[in-house]
Design an enzyme around this catalytic site. Structure first.
Site, PDB file in Angstrom:
ATOM      1  N   TYR A 103      -1.063  -9.296   3.109  1.00 40.63           N
ATOM      2  CA  TYR A 103       0.399  -9.436   2.982  1.00 40.63           C
ATOM      3  C   TYR A 103       0.860 -10.766   3.582  1.00 40.63           C
ATOM      4  O   TYR A 103       0.036 -11.613   3.946  1.00 40.63           O
ATOM      5  CB  TYR A 103       1.094  -8.208   3.593  1.00 40.63           C
ATOM      6  CG  TYR A 103       0.769  -6.958   2.803  1.00 40.63           C
ATOM      7  CD1 TYR A 103       1.275  -6.805   1.502  1.00 40.63           C
ATOM      8  CD2 TYR A 103      -0.091  -5.988   3.298  1.00 40.63           C
ATOM      9  CE1 TYR A 103       0.938  -5.686   0.743  1.00 40.63           C
ATOM     10  CE2 TYR A 103      -0.435  -4.873   2.541  1.00 40.63           C
ATOM     11  CZ  TYR A 103       0.082  -4.722   1.263  1.00 40.63           C
ATOM     12  OH  TYR A 103      -0.245  -3.639   0.496  1.00 40.63           O
ATOM     13  N   ARG A 159      -1.838  -5.969  13.686  1.00 45.80           N
ATOM     14  CA  ARG A 159      -2.969  -5.477  12.911  1.00 45.80           C
ATOM     15  C   ARG A 159      -3.632  -6.609  12.140  1.00 45.80           C
ATOM     16  O   ARG A 159      -2.944  -7.423  11.513  1.00 45.80           O
ATOM     17  CB  ARG A 159      -2.494  -4.413  11.918  1.00 45.80           C
ATOM     18  CG  ARG A 159      -3.645  -3.665  11.267  1.00 45.80           C
ATOM     19  CD  ARG A 159      -3.176  -2.480  10.453  1.00 45.80           C
ATOM     20  NE  ARG A 159      -4.150  -1.403  10.601  1.00 45.80           N
ATOM     21  CZ  ARG A 159      -4.490  -0.563   9.626  1.00 45.80           C
ATOM     22  NH1 ARG A 159      -3.908  -0.646   8.459  1.00 45.80           N
ATOM     23  NH2 ARG A 159      -5.382   0.386   9.836  1.00 45.80           N
ATOM     24  N   GLN A 176       5.564  -0.002  11.839  1.00 44.07           N
ATOM     25  CA  GLN A 176       4.791  -1.138  11.319  1.00 44.07           C
ATOM     26  C   GLN A 176       5.709  -2.036  10.478  1.00 44.07           C
ATOM     27  O   GLN A 176       6.286  -1.604   9.478  1.00 44.07           O
ATOM     28  CB  GLN A 176       3.597  -0.675  10.475  1.00 44.07           C
ATOM     29  CG  GLN A 176       2.632  -1.846  10.252  1.00 44.07           C
ATOM     30  CD  GLN A 176       1.528  -1.572   9.254  1.00 44.07           C
ATOM     31  OE1 GLN A 176       1.753  -0.962   8.213  1.00 44.07           O
ATOM     32  NE2 GLN A 176       0.331  -2.050   9.539  1.00 44.07           N
ATOM     33  N   GLY A 222      -6.977   7.021   8.831  1.00 45.43           N
ATOM     34  CA  GLY A 222      -6.001   6.962   7.758  1.00 45.43           C
ATOM     35  C   GLY A 222      -6.101   8.181   6.860  1.00 45.43           C
ATOM     36  O   GLY A 222      -5.431   9.195   7.070  1.00 45.43           O
TER      37      GLY A 222
HETATM   38  C1  LIG Z   1      -2.635   5.776   0.859  1.00 46.76           C
HETATM   39  C2  LIG Z   1      -2.893   4.614   1.776  1.00 46.76           C
HETATM   40  C3  LIG Z   1      -1.819   3.873   2.236  1.00 46.76           C
HETATM   41  C4  LIG Z   1      -2.019   2.830   3.146  1.00 46.76           C
HETATM   42  N1  LIG Z   1      -0.936   2.154   3.645  1.00 46.76           N
HETATM   43  C5  LIG Z   1      -1.104   1.230   4.622  1.00 46.76           C
HETATM   44  C6  LIG Z   1       0.025   0.638   5.250  1.00 46.76           C
HETATM   45  O1  LIG Z   1       1.186   0.960   4.967  1.00 46.76           O
HETATM   46  N2  LIG Z   1      -0.216  -0.294   6.200  1.00 46.76           N
HETATM   47  C7  LIG Z   1      -1.491  -0.671   6.560  1.00 46.76           C
HETATM   48  O2  LIG Z   1      -1.649  -1.522   7.431  1.00 46.76           O
HETATM   49  N3  LIG Z   1      -2.573  -0.093   5.991  1.00 46.76           N
HETATM   50  C8  LIG Z   1      -2.405   0.854   5.053  1.00 46.76           C
HETATM   51  N4  LIG Z   1      -3.503   1.485   4.522  1.00 46.76           N
HETATM   52  C9  LIG Z   1      -4.836   1.246   5.104  1.00 46.76           C
HETATM   53  C10 LIG Z   1      -5.109   2.314   6.174  1.00 46.76           C
HETATM   54  O3  LIG Z   1      -4.246   2.160   7.285  1.00 46.76           O
HETATM   55  C11 LIG Z   1      -6.561   2.232   6.676  1.00 46.76           C
HETATM   56  O4  LIG Z   1      -6.807   0.930   7.151  1.00 46.76           O
HETATM   57  C12 LIG Z   1      -7.578   2.563   5.598  1.00 46.76           C
HETATM   58  O5  LIG Z   1      -7.221   3.729   4.877  1.00 46.76           O
HETATM   59  C13 LIG Z   1      -8.979   2.758   6.210  1.00 46.76           C
HETATM   60  O6  LIG Z   1      -8.950   3.800   7.169  1.00 46.76           O
HETATM   61  P1  LIG Z   1      -9.518   5.283   6.804  1.00 46.76           P
HETATM   62  O7  LIG Z   1     -10.927   5.079   6.288  1.00 46.76           O
HETATM   63  O8  LIG Z   1      -9.479   6.033   8.089  1.00 46.76           O
HETATM   64  O9  LIG Z   1      -8.634   5.824   5.734  1.00 46.76           O
HETATM   65  C14 LIG Z   1      -3.334   2.498   3.574  1.00 46.76           C
HETATM   66  C15 LIG Z   1      -4.408   3.233   3.071  1.00 46.76           C
HETATM   67  C16 LIG Z   1      -4.208   4.284   2.195  1.00 46.76           C
HETATM   68  C17 LIG Z   1      -5.381   5.093   1.704  1.00 46.76           C
END
Ligand SMILES: Cc1cc2nc3c(=O)[nH]c(=O)nc-3n(C[C@H](O)[C@H](O)[C@H](O)COP(=O)(O)O)c2cc1C
Length: 364
Positions: free
Chosen positions: A179, A226, A98, A321
């Protein structure tokens, strides 16, 4: 179970429809900002995913926004990522990188005391991690010159080239979550009066220039992107009454590239849509008829909801995630229908092995 069926996203062949969402974990604690040995172990533990999207990976020093996040601009980083992708492939996994530039979601601490770069001088007015000193208030960023915009587009191209050299199966352009690319898109963050601001054609120009630079280096069928159209508040105000139409423009424009996939995040944060006019409660179902490419849905899914959305035809795969943080063998748990382990948010970004590589695996 549809989740466990194989699927093709462009040239990426996935053994199942369970994608590991990109997750920043702040474990690249070295002066090179290179991935580390524990990061290799962490990704190998999760190689059962049909596709791993790497944690957001910085395209240039100017793109930094957090402590200890890895980059993909230098030879040392490429070499270190090669060890990770080799190990993931040996474990039967697939992995894309990414590509990330934080723009105004950063602090002077990460830029030798200088203000971070952004489309316009609009402070997101949030707090961010500085590293040593904990949370700090964001500052007013400096508006990028056209030369800096061109250089940043080129940095995305170089990062994409480096990702292939490092053995990734493809790349995901991080155009979401407030971002840099998202900042160009939103008129609440982009107040430019040149060809990068104003009309949606102008605000989307930076995204398409980045996409052009990336597909010049990586086959389009190995490139995903994304979007989180309803992201609002947590990373600054971004949504207004034209946001849905703006993102429709973006997706229609992306259709001509023959990309691997569109990765969409649903609104899942409390109060995210409060005071946001014209907001969409469900994102993927809205964009499904518009996007002429495979789609990955994400945002607070469990196995049951993922099955329902796949069954309804609203997406081709689902990204998880937080469930992947605490369940390295998430696919196996879905297969056996066993309960998931809970995650510990205190260790998301804390560094070290705890809460990173020590979540248990079934039967181990
Ligand atoms: C600890 C953490 C780090 C994350 N880092 C990124 C990232 O580096 N890039 C990104 O696009 N989204 C990032 N996200 C968002 C997740 O990819 C995801 O969209 C979000 O957690 C919702 O999905 P989930 O409910 O399955 O966790 C992050 C989320 C969390 C909790």
């Amino acid at each position: 179970m549809r989740l466990l069926e194989p699927v093709r996203l462009g040239e990426l062949s996935l053994a199942n429809r369970v994608v590991m969402a990109p997750l920043t974990r702040c474990r690249a604690d070295n002066p090179d900002f290179a991935p580390t040995e524990i990061m290799q172990r962490y990704y190998v533990q999760r190689a059962g995913a049909g596709l791993i999207v790497s944690e957001a990976t910085i395209i240039s020093p100017e793109g930094r926004g957090y402590p200890y996040t890895p980059g993909i601009w230098s030879d040392a980083q490429v070499e270190a990522w090669q060890r990770v992708t080799d190990a993931v492939h040996a474990a039967g996994g697939r992995m894309v990188c990414q590509l990330w530039h934080c723009g105004r979601l950063s602090l002077p601490d990460h830029h030798g005391g200088e203000a971070p770069l952004a489309p316009s001088a609009v402070n997101p007015e949030i707090e961010m991690f500085s590293g040593g000193a904990g949370l700090k208030k964001t500052v007013t960023p400096r508006a990028m010159t056209r030369e800096e915009i061109a250089a940043t587009v080129a940095d995305f191209g170089r990062a994409a080239k480096n990702a292939l050299a490092a053995g990734f199966d493809g790349v995901e352009v991080h155009s979401s979550n407030g971002y840099l690319i998202h900042q160009f898109l939103s008129p609440l963050a982009n107040r430019r009066d040149d060809e990068y601001g104003g009309s949606i054609e102008n605000r989307a120009r930076f995204f398409f220039e980045v996409l052009d630079a990336v597909v010049a280096e990586v086959p389009a069928a190995r490139v995903g992107f994304r979007l989180n159209p309803m992201m609002n508040r947590a990373h600054g105000l971004l949504v207004d009454e034209n946001t849905v139409a703006d993102f429709e423009h973006l997706v229609r424009g992306a259709n001509r590239y023959g990309l691997a996939y569109l990765h969409l995040t649903e609104p899942f944060m409390p109060k995210q849509l409060e005071g946001a006019p014209g907001a969409l409660a469900e994102v993927a179902p809205h964009f499904r008829p518009i996007a002429q490419m495979p789609m990955v849905a994400n945002g607070a899914f469990d196995a049951r909801k993922a099955e329902a959305w796949l069954e309804a035809g609203w997406c081709d795969a689902v990204a998880f995630g937080k469930p992947f943080i605490s369940n390295p063998d998430l696919v196996e748990r879905f297969r056996r229908g066993v309960p998931l382990a809970a995650w510990d948010a205190d260790t998301f970004y804390q560094g070290g092995e705890r809460g990173f590589v020590d979540y248990p695996v079934l039967g181990a």
